[in-house]
Structures are given as C-alpha cells and as structure tokens.
Design a protein around this motif. Structure first.
Motif: not given
Length: 263
Positions: A126-131, A133-134, A164, A167, A209
């Motif tokens: 889940e964390q990977d998908r968010d990162l 996507s960003t 992270t 990001k 993005c």
C-alpha cells in the motif's frame, strides 16, 4: 513404570479377593458348584467387557494422537517450505503427547508468522503504491501470492525508505521552485496560460506528480521566466538610459525627473 506395575498387581489382587469373597458368600448361601461356576463366569465377562471398553477408549485416544501428529507434521512441513525455514526435527524418545503438543504449538507459531509476514507485505505494498503514484516510478518487484522471506521484507522496507527520502527531496525542490516561479510571474505580470503552468500554480501541491520529467519541466519553466525577467530588466536599463539622455537634451527640471522616478 514401577508404580504402574505395582498398581496393576494390586488390581489383580483386588479382583482375586472379590472373587474369593463371592465364592464364600455363595457357599454360605448354598449355591451349587455348577451355578457358582456360572456366576464366576458372569463376573469374568463383566470385568472383561469393562477392560475391553477401557482398552478400546485408550486405543482411540492413541489413534487420535497419531492422526493429530500426522496432521500437524504435515502443516509444519508445509509452513516451513512456505516460510523458507529449516524443517522441524523431531525430538528423540519423546512420547506421543509430547510430540503432539510440540508439533501443534510449532504449527500455531508458524501460522502466526506467516500471517504477520503477509500482513506486513500488504502494508508495504500500500505504501509502495502511494509512493509510485506520486513519483511515477515502477512498483517493487515481489510475488504477492508467495510468503515473503525476512530478507525480502527487509529489502522492501529499505526500498520504501529510499523512495520516501526521494519523495521528500523532490517535494522540497518542487515547493522551492514553485515559489520562485510564482514570484517571477508576479514580477512579469504573467498569467499561467498552459495546462502545466496552471497545474504548478493553481493545483494542490499534494496532487502534483513528482516525476523526474515534471521536476525537469518545472526547472525549465523557471529558467524561461528568469530569462524573460533578465531581458525585461536589461530593456528597462536601456530605456532608463535613453530617458536620462532625453532629459538632458530637453533640460527637464529635477522636480519633474524625481516625480517620474517612482515609476
């Protein structure tokens, strides 16, 4: 073992005493020998049936223990393969009860470890998908259907820590560059006209993005605006110089010059 043998001998002795007492009672009553034999045989049958029932129940318990051992052994072997752990070695000279308890406890512990690893994998994904996507990057390569090893989970955590940090670096670069872009636009009295400029200036920062292409395009936009500002500043310097020359030729009073200087 000695105590068990002593109890067995005592049980035989109790049975012998009971039969002797019954024979004495039958003799006092005057029951014929043939009937005494029949009654003794009935007692033997009752005792035999009781013992057979007890043996059958204990054999059933033993069978259930063996089935449970086989089932838990199969579960442990399967879980060890899934978790990529060394197979459990059976303890030598252990009883069936000890084997069953050991295997059952180990199977429960392995099952919990499997569930914990799968749950952590879901959280990391889940964390990977968010990162991703960003940052617009490719997700971490891992088999979602298999149980991850401890090394794979550790590698995944390190990967997400790097993402992270990246990001945060890109977010800081975006915020700083955006602030400079807005200042340049204000100085140039420039209204965002392209969709990219509108996204940069008007869109929510969290929705932007942070891809490498977008960060590069952001810097290019800032360079273009700064280049335009430099051109405008050079033009202003040239125009001011021409105005001063004209003032001198026209002998414009100092008061008029000072009134215009505020512009």
């Amino acid at each position: 073992r000695a105590r068990s043998e002593a109890l067995a001998s005592e049980s035989v002795l109790c049975l012998t005493r009971a039969l002797a007492t019954l024979r004495g009672i039958w003799e006092e009553i005057g029951i014929p020998e043939e009937q005494r034999l029949e009654r003794t045989n009935v007692v033997r049958k009752h005792v035999q049936e009781l013992l057979d029932l007890m043996v059958k129940e204990e054999e059933g318990l033993k069978e259930r223990l063996l089935n449970s051992i086989a089932m838990h052994r199969k579960d442990v072997d399967t879980l060890c393969r899934e978790l990529q752990l060394e197979p459990l070695q059976a303890e030598e000279e252990s009883t069936l009860l000890q084997q069953e308890k050991c295997l059952r406890t180990h199977a429960e512990a392995l099952l919990k470890e499997k569930e914990d690893r799968k749950q952590e994998l879901n959280t990391l994904q889940e964390q990977d998908r968010d990162l991703c996507s960003t940052l617009c990057v490719t997700p971490f390569c891992i088999d979602s259907n298999a149980v991850p090893t401890l090394e794979e989970l550790d590698c995944y955590r390190n990967h997400l820590a790097s993402l992270t940090a990246e990001k945060e670096r890109r977010r800081e670069a975006f915020v700083n560059t955006k602030r400079q872009i807005i200042l340049c636009m204000e100085e140039l009295d420039h209204t965002p006209d392209t969709s990219f400029e509108q996204d940069v200036v008007c869109k929510d920062e969290a929705a932007f993005c942070l891809s490498t292409d977008n960060i590069a395009a952001l810097r290019d936009l800032l360079q273009q605006l700064e280049g335009q500002r430099s051109l405008n500043e050079a033009l202003c310097v040239e125009l001011r110089s021409r105005i001063v020359v004209l003032w001198e030729r026209l002998q414009v009073p100092a008061e008029e010059r000072e009134a215009f200087a505020v512009h």
